[in-house]
Scaffold this active site. Structure first.
Site, short mmCIF file in Angstrom:
data_model
loop_
_atom_site.label_atom_id
_atom_site.label_comp_id
_atom_site.label_asym_id
_atom_site.label_seq_id
_atom_site.Cartn_x
_atom_site.Cartn_y
_atom_site.Cartn_z
N HIS A 1 31.51 56.18 58.72
CA HIS A 1 31.67 55.76 60.10
C HIS A 1 31.81 56.98 61.00
O HIS A 1 32.42 57.96 60.64
CB HIS A 1 32.85 54.80 60.28
CG HIS A 1 34.15 55.31 59.75
ND1 HIS A 1 34.44 55.37 58.39
CD2 HIS A 1 35.25 55.76 60.38
CE1 HIS A 1 35.67 55.84 58.22
NE2 HIS A 1 36.18 56.09 59.42
N GLY B 1 40.60 63.18 55.52
CA GLY B 1 41.26 62.08 56.22
C GLY B 1 40.49 60.78 56.23
O GLY B 1 40.82 59.87 56.99
N ASP C 1 38.24 51.15 67.97
CA ASP C 1 39.22 51.50 66.95
C ASP C 1 40.54 50.79 67.27
O ASP C 1 40.93 50.72 68.44
CB ASP C 1 39.43 53.02 66.94
CG ASP C 1 40.20 53.50 65.73
OD1 ASP C 1 41.41 53.17 65.61
OD2 ASP C 1 39.62 54.21 64.91
N ILE C 2 41.20 50.27 66.25
CA ILE C 2 42.46 49.55 66.49
C ILE C 2 43.64 50.49 66.77
O ILE C 2 44.68 50.05 67.22
CB ILE C 2 42.83 48.58 65.34
CG1 ILE C 2 43.03 49.34 64.03
CG2 ILE C 2 41.78 47.50 65.19
CD1 ILE C 2 43.66 48.50 62.93
#
Length: 112
Positions: free
Chosen positions: A98, A91, A28-29
């Site tokens: 994913h 959210g 995750d970034i």
């Protein structure tokens, strides 16, 4: 084409940690824990609400991949969280299902 389809196709770079016939996993970034990996199906499915019986195997592969990565990262024995947000109120910001794999720190409940 959605963001995750572009990552899947190599159009957008990502730090890939796993790839197989059914799914792709990458860092995750904006990590929320020391381990924060996103696991996506190669098939574009926008939300959990769009799943059909034929998707049973690919969804199972997402969870098997999460367990494999947790073992590789050394968090399987201490615990980790897997989360799949569905829809705006939950959210979900990228509409390609994913699984978030989060671990490496204590998790609290409720999550927020």
């Amino acid at each position: 084409m959605c963001l995750f389809c572009k990552i899947r196709d190599g159009q957008i770079p990502a730090k890939v940690v796993h790839r197989d016939e059914q799914c792709l996993a990458f860092e995750d970034i904006n990590p929320q824990a020391p381990t924060h990996v996103l696991i996506i199906p190669n098939k574009h499915i926008a939300t959990v609400s769009e799943l059909v019986p034929e998707d049973r195997e690919v969804v199972g592969q997402l969870f098997l991949t999460a367990a494999k990565i947790a073992r590789e990262r050394g968090i399987a024995d201490t615990g980790y969280r897997v989360v799949m947000n569905t829809g705006d109120n939950a959210g979900q910001t990228v509409f390609h299902i994913h699984l978030h794999l989060l671990g490496g720190r204590p998790m609290h409940w409720p999550p927020g």
